[in-house]
Motif scaffolding. Sequence first.
Motif, PDB file in Angstrom:
ATOM      1  N   VAL A  50       4.647   3.173  -2.207  1.00 56.61           N
ATOM      2  CA  VAL A  50       4.950   1.916  -1.537  1.00 56.61           C
ATOM      3  C   VAL A  50       5.220   2.270  -0.078  1.00 56.61           C
ATOM      4  CG1 VAL A  50       6.476  -0.085  -1.455  1.00 56.61           C
ATOM      5  CG2 VAL A  50       5.955   0.998  -3.663  1.00 56.61           C
ATOM      6  N   PHE A  51       4.550   1.572   0.837  1.00 54.41           N
ATOM      7  CA  PHE A  51       4.606   1.898   2.261  1.00 54.41           C
ATOM      8  C   PHE A  51       4.985   0.651   3.055  1.00 54.41           C
ATOM      9  CE2 PHE A  51       1.704   4.684   0.113  1.00 54.41           C
ATOM     10  CZ  PHE A  51       1.976   5.934   0.631  1.00 54.41           C
ATOM     11  N   TRP A  75       4.885  -5.340   7.003  1.00 53.45           N
ATOM     12  CA  TRP A  75       3.961  -5.036   5.925  1.00 53.45           C
ATOM     13  C   TRP A  75       4.660  -4.298   4.790  1.00 53.45           C
ATOM     14  CZ3 TRP A  75      -0.821  -6.943   6.275  1.00 53.45           C
ATOM     15  CH2 TRP A  75      -1.347  -7.217   7.545  1.00 53.45           C
ATOM     16  N   ARG A  76       4.177  -4.517   3.585  1.00 53.89           N
ATOM     17  CA  ARG A  76       4.495  -3.676   2.427  1.00 53.89           C
ATOM     18  C   ARG A  76       3.187  -3.502   1.663  1.00 53.89           C
ATOM     19  NH1 ARG A  76       9.704  -4.090  -0.758  1.00 53.89           N
ATOM     20  NH2 ARG A  76      10.211  -2.686   0.952  1.00 53.89           N
ATOM     21  N   LEU A  77       2.733  -2.262   1.592  1.00 54.91           N
ATOM     22  CA  LEU A  77       1.508  -1.917   0.878  1.00 54.91           C
ATOM     23  C   LEU A  77       1.887  -1.082  -0.332  1.00 54.91           C
ATOM     24  CD1 LEU A  77      -1.623  -1.659   0.661  1.00 54.91           C
ATOM     25  CD2 LEU A  77      -1.393   0.424   2.059  1.00 54.91           C
ATOM     26  N   LEU A 129       2.545   2.982   8.588  1.00 50.65           N
ATOM     27  CA  LEU A 129       3.217   2.593   7.358  1.00 50.65           C
ATOM     28  C   LEU A 129       3.874   3.845   6.784  1.00 50.65           C
ATOM     29  CD1 LEU A 129       0.549   0.308   5.626  1.00 50.65           C
ATOM     30  CD2 LEU A 129       2.486  -0.388   7.038  1.00 50.65           C
ATOM     31  N   ASN A 130       5.153   3.755   6.474  1.00 48.80           N
ATOM     32  CA  ASN A 130       5.900   4.891   5.963  1.00 48.80           C
ATOM     33  C   ASN A 130       6.276   4.664   4.499  1.00 48.80           C
ATOM     34  OD1 ASN A 130       6.426   6.584   8.458  1.00 48.80           O
ATOM     35  ND2 ASN A 130       7.074   4.561   9.112  1.00 48.80           N
ATOM     36  N   ARG A 131       6.182   5.734   3.718  1.00 45.57           N
ATOM     37  CA  ARG A 131       6.541   5.662   2.300  1.00 45.57           C
ATOM     38  C   ARG A 131       8.022   5.304   2.175  1.00 45.57           C
ATOM     39  NH1 ARG A 131       4.412   7.770  -2.330  1.00 45.57           N
ATOM     40  NH2 ARG A 131       2.910   9.004  -1.136  1.00 45.57           N
TER      41      ARG A 131
END
Length: 154
Positions: free
Chosen positions: A32-33, A59-61, A147-149
Motif C-alpha cells: 500500500v503506497f 493518493w493511496r495505491l 508514493l511511499n509504502r
Amino acid sequence: MKPFLLLLVAFVCLQTGHSLAQVKTTSDLIGVFDGRTPCKEFARLLNENLPANCIKIKWRLTLYKDKGSDTTGRYELIGFVYKNENPRVGTWRITKGSKANRNAIVYELKVAGDEPLYLLKLDNNILYFLDQDKRLFIGNKDFSYTLNRIKKRV
C-alpha cells in the motif's frame, strides 16, 4: 478445521457483502503506497474535470499480485475523484524501461478508456509517477510525484 474456516470466511463475506473472489489474502498484497501530487497535471492525464482551486491530490495505491505471478496483478487507486467508496480498479503489469533507464522496473496500470499510468519502482518502498513518455514528473516546492509504502493491515 479447513471446512470450518471456509464456512467462517463465507459467513463473513455474506455479512459484509463481499464475494469469496473479492477476499484478498496478505500473500496477494504487494503493498500500500501513499503520496501527494500536484493536481492539474493528473486531472489532464486522467481526463477528469476538477475545480479550479484543486491544488493537490492525496493518493493511496494498493497493489495485489496474481496468484503464481510476480509480474501481473490488480490495483485499487484512491485519490481525488476516486474516493473510498468509488476507487479506480484495474490490472497492472511489469514493464521494463523508462526514458532515463532502459532496465528500470515500471508498473503499468491499465486505465479503462485512457492511457495507462506508469510508476517507476525506485525500490521496494518507493514508486514514482512517470509521464506518458516514461519520464519523471517534476514536482514543486509543496508536492512530489512519489508514493511511499505504508504499513496497513488488510
